[in-house]
Design a protein around this motif. Structure first.
Motif, PDB file in Angstrom:
ATOM      1  N   ILE A  72     -64.985 -42.496  11.872  1.00  0.00           N
ATOM      2  CA  ILE A  72     -64.953 -41.361  12.787  1.00  0.00           C
ATOM      3  C   ILE A  72     -63.687 -40.555  12.505  1.00  0.00           C
ATOM      4  O   ILE A  72     -62.582 -41.090  12.543  1.00  0.00           O
ATOM      5  N   SER A  73     -63.877 -39.289  12.224  1.00  0.00           N
ATOM      6  CA  SER A  73     -62.745 -38.421  11.917  1.00  0.00           C
ATOM      7  C   SER A  73     -62.156 -37.868  13.215  1.00  0.00           C
ATOM      8  O   SER A  73     -62.871 -37.287  14.033  1.00  0.00           O
ATOM      9  N   ILE A  74     -60.858 -38.062  13.375  1.00  0.00           N
ATOM     10  CA  ILE A  74     -60.136 -37.547  14.543  1.00  0.00           C
ATOM     11  C   ILE A  74     -59.213 -36.429  14.077  1.00  0.00           C
ATOM     12  O   ILE A  74     -58.373 -36.642  13.197  1.00  0.00           O
ATOM     13  N   THR A  75     -59.375 -35.236  14.624  1.00  0.00           N
ATOM     14  CA  THR A  75     -58.522 -34.103  14.306  1.00  0.00           C
ATOM     15  C   THR A  75     -57.851 -33.615  15.577  1.00  0.00           C
ATOM     16  O   THR A  75     -58.473 -33.561  16.634  1.00  0.00           O
ATOM     17  N   CYS A  76     -56.572 -33.280  15.468  1.00  0.00           N
ATOM     18  CA  CYS A  76     -55.794 -32.826  16.623  1.00  0.00           C
ATOM     19  C   CYS A  76     -55.099 -31.518  16.284  1.00  0.00           C
ATOM     20  O   CYS A  76     -54.796 -31.237  15.111  1.00  0.00           O
ATOM     21  N   GLU A  77     -54.821 -30.758  17.308  1.00  0.00           N
ATOM     22  CA  GLU A  77     -54.078 -29.520  17.150  1.00  0.00           C
ATOM     23  C   GLU A  77     -53.290 -29.246  18.427  1.00  0.00           C
ATOM     24  O   GLU A  77     -53.761 -29.491  19.538  1.00  0.00           O
ATOM     25  N   THR A  78     -52.079 -28.743  18.241  1.00  0.00           N
ATOM     26  CA  THR A  78     -51.205 -28.376  19.345  1.00  0.00           C
ATOM     27  C   THR A  78     -51.244 -26.871  19.517  1.00  0.00           C
ATOM     28  O   THR A  78     -51.254 -26.125  18.524  1.00  0.00           O
ATOM     29  N   ASN A  79     -51.248 -26.418  20.751  1.00  0.00           N
ATOM     30  CA  ASN A  79     -51.322 -24.979  20.981  1.00  0.00           C
ATOM     31  C   ASN A  79     -50.051 -24.290  20.511  1.00  0.00           C
ATOM     32  O   ASN A  79     -49.026 -24.931  20.250  1.00  0.00           O
ATOM     33  N   ALA A  80     -50.081 -22.963  20.407  1.00  0.00           N
ATOM     34  CA  ALA A  80     -48.970 -22.213  19.827  1.00  0.00           C
ATOM     35  C   ALA A  80     -47.685 -22.368  20.628  1.00  0.00           C
ATOM     36  O   ALA A  80     -46.587 -22.364  20.062  1.00  0.00           O
ATOM     37  N   LYS A  81     -47.791 -22.556  21.954  1.00  0.00           N
ATOM     38  CA  LYS A  81     -46.599 -22.725  22.776  1.00  0.00           C
ATOM     39  C   LYS A  81     -46.119 -24.178  22.806  1.00  0.00           C
ATOM     40  O   LYS A  81     -45.116 -24.481  23.460  1.00  0.00           O
ATOM     41  N   ILE A  82     -46.833 -25.066  22.130  1.00  0.00           N
ATOM     42  CA  ILE A  82     -46.485 -26.484  22.039  1.00  0.00           C
ATOM     43  C   ILE A  82     -46.352 -27.088  23.436  1.00  0.00           C
ATOM     44  O   ILE A  82     -45.368 -27.765  23.757  1.00  0.00           O
ATOM     45  N   THR A  83     -47.332 -26.838  24.274  1.00  0.00           N
ATOM     46  CA  THR A  83     -47.336 -27.394  25.622  1.00  0.00           C
ATOM     47  C   THR A  83     -48.407 -28.461  25.807  1.00  0.00           C
ATOM     48  O   THR A  83     -48.296 -29.295  26.704  1.00  0.00           O
ATOM     49  N   PHE A  84     -49.436 -28.482  24.992  1.00  0.00           N
ATOM     50  CA  PHE A  84     -50.449 -29.524  25.076  1.00  0.00           C
ATOM     51  C   PHE A  84     -51.107 -29.691  23.710  1.00  0.00           C
ATOM     52  O   PHE A  84     -51.013 -28.815  22.842  1.00  0.00           O
ATOM     53  N   MET A  85     -51.769 -30.829  23.522  1.00  0.00           N
ATOM     54  CA  MET A  85     -52.426 -31.152  22.255  1.00  0.00           C
ATOM     55  C   MET A  85     -53.875 -31.536  22.547  1.00  0.00           C
ATOM     56  O   MET A  85     -54.150 -32.287  23.485  1.00  0.00           O
ATOM     57  N   THR A  86     -54.782 -31.025  21.750  1.00  0.00           N
ATOM     58  CA  THR A  86     -56.210 -31.294  21.892  1.00  0.00           C
ATOM     59  C   THR A  86     -56.699 -32.042  20.660  1.00  0.00           C
ATOM     60  O   THR A  86     -56.473 -31.601  19.530  1.00  0.00           O
ATOM     61  N   CYS A  87     -57.354 -33.178  20.897  1.00  0.00           N
ATOM     62  CA  CYS A  87     -57.919 -33.973  19.800  1.00  0.00           C
ATOM     63  C   CYS A  87     -59.436 -33.965  19.924  1.00  0.00           C
ATOM     64  O   CYS A  87     -59.978 -34.024  21.034  1.00  0.00           O
ATOM     65  N   ARG A  88     -60.109 -33.904  18.795  1.00  0.00           N
ATOM     66  CA  ARG A  88     -61.568 -33.847  18.769  1.00  0.00           C
ATOM     67  C   ARG A  88     -62.100 -34.891  17.799  1.00  0.00           C
ATOM     68  O   ARG A  88     -61.502 -35.141  16.747  1.00  0.00           O
ATOM     69  N   TRP A  89     -63.228 -35.477  18.133  1.00  0.00           N
ATOM     70  CA  TRP A  89     -63.903 -36.450  17.265  1.00  0.00           C
ATOM     71  C   TRP A  89     -65.378 -36.420  17.598  1.00  0.00           C
ATOM     72  O   TRP A  89     -65.790 -36.023  18.692  1.00  0.00           O
ATOM     73  N   ILE A  90     -66.178 -36.830  16.635  1.00  0.00           N
ATOM     74  CA  ILE A  90     -67.631 -36.798  16.810  1.00  0.00           C
ATOM     75  C   ILE A  90     -68.231 -38.035  16.177  1.00  0.00           C
ATOM     76  O   ILE A  90     -67.924 -38.370  15.023  1.00  0.00           O
ATOM     77  N   PRO A  91     -69.062 -38.781  16.899  1.00  0.00           N
ATOM     78  CA  PRO A  91     -69.657 -40.017  16.360  1.00  0.00           C
ATOM     79  C   PRO A  91     -71.032 -39.781  15.757  1.00  0.00           C
ATOM     80  O   PRO A  91     -71.950 -40.571  15.960  1.00  0.00           O
ATOM     81  N   LYS A  92     -71.234 -38.699  15.026  1.00  0.00           N
ATOM     82  CA  LYS A  92     -72.577 -38.385  14.517  1.00  0.00           C
ATOM     83  C   LYS A  92     -73.063 -39.389  13.491  1.00  0.00           C
ATOM     84  O   LYS A  92     -74.254 -39.634  13.368  1.00  0.00           O
ATOM     85  N   LYS A  93     -72.138 -39.989  12.726  1.00  0.00           N
ATOM     86  CA  LYS A  93     -72.559 -40.908  11.671  1.00  0.00           C
ATOM     87  C   LYS A  93     -73.015 -42.250  12.221  1.00  0.00           C
ATOM     88  O   LYS A  93     -73.653 -43.017  11.520  1.00  0.00           O
ATOM     89  N   ILE A  94     -72.672 -42.547  13.456  1.00  0.00           N
ATOM     90  CA  ILE A  94     -72.997 -43.857  14.015  1.00  0.00           C
ATOM     91  C   ILE A  94     -74.454 -43.866  14.449  1.00  0.00           C
ATOM     92  O   ILE A  94     -74.924 -42.955  15.132  1.00  0.00           O
ATOM     93  N   ILE A  95     -75.176 -44.896  14.034  1.00  0.00           N
ATOM     94  CA  ILE A  95     -76.588 -44.987  14.398  1.00  0.00           C
ATOM     95  C   ILE A  95     -76.714 -45.157  15.907  1.00  0.00           C
ATOM     96  O   ILE A  95     -75.893 -45.806  16.545  1.00  0.00           O
ATOM     97  N   PRO A  96     -77.721 -44.565  16.520  1.00  0.00           N
ATOM     98  CA  PRO A  96     -77.854 -44.621  17.989  1.00  0.00           C
ATOM     99  C   PRO A  96     -78.349 -45.979  18.471  1.00  0.00           C
ATOM    100  O   PRO A  96     -79.515 -46.160  18.815  1.00  0.00           O
ATOM    101  N   LEU A  97     -77.459 -46.967  18.457  1.00  0.00           N
ATOM    102  CA  LEU A  97     -77.827 -48.296  18.920  1.00  0.00           C
ATOM    103  C   LEU A  97     -77.887 -48.324  20.441  1.00  0.00           C
ATOM    104  O   LEU A  97     -77.226 -47.552  21.134  1.00  0.00           O
ATOM    105  N   LYS A  98     -78.675 -49.259  20.944  1.00  0.00           N
ATOM    106  CA  LYS A  98     -78.793 -49.423  22.383  1.00  0.00           C
ATOM    107  C   LYS A  98     -77.510 -50.042  22.933  1.00  0.00           C
ATOM    108  O   LYS A  98     -76.897 -50.900  22.316  1.00  0.00           O
ATOM    109  N   ASP A  99     -77.099 -49.572  24.117  1.00  0.00           N
ATOM    110  CA  ASP A  99     -75.938 -50.100  24.841  1.00  0.00           C
ATOM    111  C   ASP A  99     -74.638 -49.910  24.082  1.00  0.00           C
ATOM    112  O   ASP A  99     -73.678 -50.666  24.284  1.00  0.00           O
TER     113      ASP A  99
END
Length: 898
Positions: free
Chosen positions: A413-440
């Protein structure tokens, strides 16, 4: 009945009988026994205080007794307080029997009554529960008058504190008493009393310490594992308060088809116990109970029994979740026909179609086999089966009906983060698309922060914290960190929870300062620029610097034609907040966007700016007017001929960039001229009434008119001049080659106009301007041999337009040769004449050679001596004179003989 008789005798003495003791007895967690025994033999009535005799003390018993003598009945009684040594409820009766052997070595007694008192308090409870169990070997029962009572006080120095416990009794078994939960002291004083209207049997004061009677909840989650050396490991979980240690007792019994064997016990101070794997395939039953140490608290209830069945085969683990490309090991015990299969005979298969190589097997004990699978591919769900099935088999022939489940999950799972221009908060994004849709299956984003930064440091998974993330509409998860520490290291990963186990994605380590996403550039503007000196035109784009306003900023500009989904053209710019785009069509509207990146700070690009579209406007007068031609239509009704002027639209590079319309200028003389705006059309018809007029067409845009224009003089006198001597048209596949010759005239040719059209279709006349210095021209159009065409060539002079030369037929010539050699029409007559002369020369030479030969060589038809002579064998070295002499000699000889 005996108990009633004893109590009646005691009534007559109006006393309360109790054990004489100088102090208070401690009530141990295992409880105490309170016994009354009577006999007619006074030899057994010695008083014991404190520890029992040596032979008794060996069994760790403490006994305190007092003699009771009844004068009327001559009976002797003993009241005793004693403790047992057993650890199990099943040993209470055994303790009772052992005690009687100590007090009365023989069975010379009349009656005995024993009560067992034990108190406990739950881990999360404030109520104390005391159990009073009635014990007798003769299976006597208590009657209602002799039911025990329990009294307690929080302090032993004030009788007014004494309270009665709430007891619920069963005459056959005993009583359950509850102490009021309003009392929260750390210790209590208890008395147990057998009541009667006039007298009673009363125990000495017993001190109860609440810390020593804590009763744990039964252990939970009993399970069996197989150790690396092939043994059974029974594990459990306990919910115990903080204490130095906990002691647990494990009860194991074998459940055969005939009966359940006698249980065996094991005491450990861990939450597991290890057993050897039995040879038998019968199920085993395990139960566990625990108590606190070192106070030796009250034993908990037994856990629900856990049945371990190995007769149908057993896998450990029974299911496992692993990441793609990793390896995992499984253990197996296999019973066939109620006999365990030796570990060396165990084989393994995957999904019943693939046998695992034997090099991956291992016998870890006599009856436990092991297999290690490696380089596993991601599991592909097969209907309701969302796993790969691992089978344990016997010698590769027969496999167990059971199987182990392997869930292979892609954890990249690729995790990418970015901090806003004023360096007041950071947002990280990830997506589990490659993971097979297992139950539970569930996902948890975890992270921790530390001051030191190093990509090679060990990840401290145990110190992580869960971070809540929001699922976006595009399938991404978004996690926002507020109040970030810019120079600290953030270590993060995604934990994948599945009932078969938990996996982690590869961890990501970064600092918020290294992932700053700058603001997009501002005030993007674009305009078209024309440099008349260098004759270049380009698109000039400018923008404002973003925040934070650093010097080292890398920009990217992209553009494409407006309204088209073509690929973007990208231009890289360093520092400079402007760009000149030269390889762009400035006469078309373009869409432009700009973004930026902070050099030596972050590699993250800003968002693209909002798209701006350039406007198509004129930035100079048109360079020139269009080329045009005239089509004459005879007018028999009006005076003068109708002249239709036709022209082709100007190219963008000529019109710079757009045309609003055209203006027709007619000039009769140097003095008389006029102009007419005809609009944005490509033809205009006028009536030619004068003898000569010069016309031109100007291109008009918003900035002015074209200065360089094409002129055409229309003169009736010049229309009669015939200047073209010949016009030949050659068909070359689908194209046509026009060749012409000119007659001598006294005018200067400024050009030619070649016209053609399809007569059958009556199509529009096509025309093209040709320079004056050539005499052949390829017409690039579609021509067909079965169609009829009209071709005409018209010379154009300064004085006017001459008479056209018209032809309707193609010239007769080999079209293949014409196509291969464009100059063939010039050299073809020369080649033909040369070939004719060559044939004549060869014919004359052939006759001459024939005469010369037969002049020297006699003809055998008329020469008898030459008959039968093979002249081909005559020596080539023979000279001509010798040959002639020979010929003369032969001739003379022949004559003589003739």
């Amino acid at each position: 009945m005996v108990l009633r008789w004893i109590l009646a005798a005691l009534l007559q003495e109006y006393i309360t009988i109790s054990i004489a003791s100088p102090g208070v007895h401690i009530l141990p967690p295992s409880g105490l026994y309170f016994s009354y025994l009577s006999t007619n033999d006074s030899s057994y009535s010695s008083l014991w205080e404190g520890p029992a005799p040596e032979e008794v003390n060996k069994q760790q018993r403490n006994i305190s007794c007092i003699n009771v003598e009844h004068s009327r009945t001559a009976q002797y009684g003993v009241l005793c307080l004693w403790n047992g040594i057993g650890h199990n409820p099943e040993t209470i009766v055994q303790d009772y029997v052992e005690f009687k052997k100590i007090i009365f070595p023989s069975d010379a007694h009349l009656v005995d009554h024993t009560w067992h008192l034990q108190c406990s308090m739950g881990v999360n409870s404030t109520q104390i529960t005391c159990s009073i169990q009635y014990i007798t070997q003769e299976k006597n029962t208590m009657n209602l008058e002799s039911m025990p009572h329990l009294y307690y006080a929080s302090r032993d120095d004030k009788d007014e504190d004494t309270m009665g416990a709430d007891c619920r009794c069963d005459r056959h078994e005993g009583c359950e008493c509850s102490l009021s939960p309003t009392i929260h002291s750390a210790s209590y004083i208890l008395w147990m009393e057998i009541p009667h209207p006039t007298t009673s049997l009363r125990s000495p004061p017993l001190r109860l310490l609440t810390a020593a009677i804590i009763k744990l909840d039964p252990p939970t989650d009993l399970r069996v594992e197989i150790t690396s050396d092939g043994k059974l490991k029974v594990l459990w979980s306990i919910m115990a308060p903080s204490s130095p240690s906990v002691q647990c007792q494990v009860k194991r019994s074998v459940n055969t088809t005939e009966e359940i064997s006698a249980p065996s016990y094991a005491i450990v101070e861990e939450t597991y116990v290890i057993f050897e794997v039995p040879q038998s395939c019968s199920p085993m039953v395990f139960e566990v109970r625990c108590r606190k140490l070192p106070e030796l608290g009250v034993w908990s209830n037994w856990s629900p029994p856990m049945v371990f069945k190995s007769q149908d085969g057993y896998y450990f683990p029974q299911r496992a979740a692993v990441s793609s490309g990793s390896s995992v090991s499984f253990f197996c015990m296999y019973c066939d026909k109620n006999k365990k299969i030796p570990a060396k005979a165990i084989t393994w298969g995957l999904n019943l179609v693939e046998q695992i190589p034997s090099r991956q097997y291992m016998a870890v004990s006599d009856y436990v086999g092991k297999v290690t699978t490696d380089s596993l591919n991601t599991t592909t769900p097969k209907g309701k089966f969302q796993f790969d099935a691992l089978y344990c088999c016997a010698r590769g022939i027969e496999c167990q009906p059971k199987y182990a489940e392997i869930y292979v999950i892609d954890t990249n799972i690729s995790i990418t983060c970015e901090t806003n221009a004023k360096i007041t908060f950071m947002t990280c994004r990830w997506i589990p698309k490659k993971i097979i849709p297992l139950k539970d299956i569930t996902f948890t984003f975890r992270y921790y922060v530390e001051l030191d930064y190093s990509n090679e440091m060990l990840i401290k998974y145990n110190t992580s914290t869960i971070k809540s993330c929001d699922l976006q509409q595009d399938g991404h998860y978004e996690c926002v960190f507020n109040r970030i520490q810019t120079m600290h290291s953030y270590h993060m990963w995604v934990e994948i929870q599945h009932p078969s186990g938990a996996l982690r994605s590869p961890p990501v380590s970064l600092r918020p300062l290294d992932v700053v996403k700058p603001s997009a550039p501002t005030m993007v503007k674009a305009k078209r620029v024309a440099d008349t000196i260098q004759d270049i035109r380009y698109l000039q784009v400018t923008w404002g610097r973003p925040r934070p306003a650093l010097k080292d900023i890398f920009y990217q500009l992209r553009y494409r034609l407006r309204g088209q989904e073509a690929e973007w053209q990208v231009v890289d710019i360093y520092r400079k907040a402007s760009a000149n785009i030269t390889n762009v069509d400035v006469c078309q509207a373009n869409t432009i966007q700009v973004r930026c990146q902070l050099v030596n700070v972050s590699k993250i690009w800003s968002d693209w700016t909002n798209a701006i579209d350039t406007e198509v406007t004129d930035f100079n007068d048109p360079l020139r007017g269009p080329e045009f031609w005239r089509i004459i239509t005879k007018n028999s009704i009006q005076k003068g001929d109708n002249i239709t002027l036709v022209w082709k639209p100007l190219q963008k590079e000529e019109s710079l960039c757009s045309i609003r319309g055209y203006e027709l200028v007619q000039q009769v003389s140097n003095i008389i001229s006029w102009s007419t705006y005809v609009g944005n059309v490509t033809n205009y018809t006028l009536t030619l009434q004068g003898s000569t007029v010069t016309v031109s067409i100007r291109a008009v845009n918003s900035l002015g008119q074209s200065k360089m224009n094409h002129n055409l003089t229309l003169s009736k006198d010049m229309s009669t001049v015939k200047a073209v001597r010949s016009l030949d048209v050659y068909a070359l596949n689908s194209t046509v080659l026009a060749v012409w010759t000119m007659a001598p005239v006294s005018y200067d040719v400024v050009g030619f106009v070649l016209e053609w059209r399809n007569l059958r279709e009556r199509s529009q006349m096509h025309w093209t301007y040709i320079p004056p210095n050539i005499s052949r021209y390829y017409i690039k159009d579609q021509f067909y041999a079965i169609e009829k065409y009209q071709f005409s060539l018209t010379p154009v002079f300064l004085e006017g337009v001459a008479s056209p030369y018209i032809t309707y037929e193609f010239s007769k010539v080999d079209t293949d040769e014409m196509q291969n050699n464009t100059g063939l029409y010039i050299i073809l007559p020369a080649i033909t004449a040369t070939s004719f002369l060559l044939v004549i020369t060869l014919a004359i030479s052939h006759q001459r050679m024939k005469r010369l030969f037969w002049k020297e060589v006699p003809n055998p038809k008329y020469c008898s001596w030459a008959q039968g002579v093979n002249f081909q064998k005559v020596s080539l070295s023979t000279s001509g004179s010798s040959f002639c002499s020979l010929y003369s000699h032969k001739k003379n000889s022949s004559e003589k003989s003739y």
